[in-house]
Design an enzyme around this catalytic site. Structure first.
Site, PDB file in Angstrom:
ATOM      1  N   CYS A  95      15.032  10.819  20.101  1.00  0.00           N
ATOM      2  CA  CYS A  95      15.808   9.737  19.512  1.00  0.00           C
ATOM      3  C   CYS A  95      17.293   9.928  19.814  1.00  0.00           C
ATOM      4  O   CYS A  95      17.827  11.038  19.711  1.00  0.00           O
ATOM      5  CB  CYS A  95      15.579   9.689  18.003  1.00  0.00           C
ATOM      6  SG  CYS A  95      16.607   8.466  17.153  1.00  0.00           S
TER       7      CYS A  95
ATOM      8  N   ASP B  82      10.070  11.896  20.621  1.00  0.00           N
ATOM      9  CA  ASP B  82       9.262  10.693  20.826  1.00  0.00           C
ATOM     10  C   ASP B  82       8.229  11.001  21.908  1.00  0.00           C
ATOM     11  O   ASP B  82       8.593  11.419  23.014  1.00  0.00           O
ATOM     12  CB  ASP B  82      10.134   9.511  21.267  1.00  0.00           C
ATOM     13  CG  ASP B  82      11.162   9.119  20.222  1.00  0.00           C
ATOM     14  OD1 ASP B  82      10.820   9.133  19.029  1.00  0.00           O
ATOM     15  OD2 ASP B  82      12.305   8.798  20.604  1.00  0.00           O
TER      16      ASP B  82
END
Length: 286
Positions: free
Chosen positions: A194, A201
């Site tokens: 992120c 992620d």
């Protein structure tokens, strides 16, 4: 690290900050991030993009009250055109959906109308919203692996670079074929972080192309180089699309990244040279 991490537009987000949960419908919780932040960095013209496509989100934690106060739950599918002005910031999206929890609606159609209105406003373009009962949702079916899809994760590579490096694609034009080929590739090793919180992620990325053959080892090294890169899901996919076109000059290219869910939401950016709508393709990790 993205060149725009300190942009003013990002400093205003609730992402990475302590927030309170609201259980009464509040449209103002939604926040958008201009797509131009990433696209300016990639030298892309918003009015003349080199791709078409959309961002498909699925929401698994949506609930509200019916007219008698009884809870209702649904699975939500949200689609945003890649030509919209903004992406929806995921934490604000989660907080916004949570605000439906103690709010009464007469029907599921009323909920869809409210969601469509609010999300279209924050995206700057018409959003598509579909709500499904948990027993009748096409998004819940796990897509079967196509026999034509080649997983490149088995490539026997050595790698010590986990910082984004597009130059790894400089040797990706495989000489095994001088003529055009068509391949459907997948890697489950895509990881980025992120832009604001540095949370990981995780995604499976599908790459369907027509053109001169791409060397699988070089492509895998390139995808792994995102492992310590900080950028939002949609921005990573557009960066990958642009890099592949720059170094491989493909005649057709479609990229579909299926990210694992966080906070009851999964994000699935789809970019293509010629296909506008993403398929149903939920993976096992979603």
């Amino acid at each position: 690290m993205a060149n725009y991490q300190n942009a003013t537009e990002l400093s205003k987000l609730t992402l990475g900050k302590s927030t309170q949960y609201c259980s009464e419908y509040t449209a103002d919780l939604l926040q958008g991030v201009p797509r131009s932040l990433n696209r300016d960095d990639l030298a892309l013209n918003q009015s003349n993009l080199p791709f078409v496509g959309e961002d498909v989100w699925y929401g698994y934690e949506l609930s509200w009250l019916n007219g008698k106060g009884k809870p209702v739950v649904a699975v939500a599918e949200f689609r945003f055109a890649c030509t919209s002005d903004n992406i929806v910031e995921s934490k604000s999206f989660k907080l916004y959906l949570n605000s439906f929890n103690q709010t009464r609606f007469s029907s599921i159609k009323d909920v869809e109308k409210v969601l469509t209105k609010d999300l279209s406003k924050i995206a700057g373009s018409e959003a598509s919203v579909n709500l499904f009962g948990v027993d009748h949702c096409p998004a819940l079916d796990i897509a079967k692996k196509s026999d034509k899809c080649i997983c490149i994760d088995g490539e026997d590579i050595s790698i010590d670079n986990y910082q984004y490096d597009p130059q790894l694609l400089a040797t990706a034009q495989d000489e095994r074929s001088g003529s055009q080929i068509e391949e459907y590739l997948v890697s489950h090793l895509l990881k980025s972080n992120c832009l604001i919180t540095n949370q990981p992620d995780w995604a499976s990325i599908y790459i369907h192309y027509r053109g001169k053959a791409i060397d699988h080892s070089s492509l895998l090294k390139y995808l792994i180089s995102f492992r310590q890169h900080n950028e939002f899901h949609e921005q990573c996919v557009e960066r990958i699309y642009c890099d592949l076109q720059q170094f491989c000059q493909l005649d057709e290219l479609t990229i579909f990244a299926r990210y694992t869910r966080r906070g009851g939401l999964d994000i699935n950016p789809f970019r293509s040279s010629h296909i506008e709508q993403a398929p149903f393709a939920r993976t096992l990790r979603q």
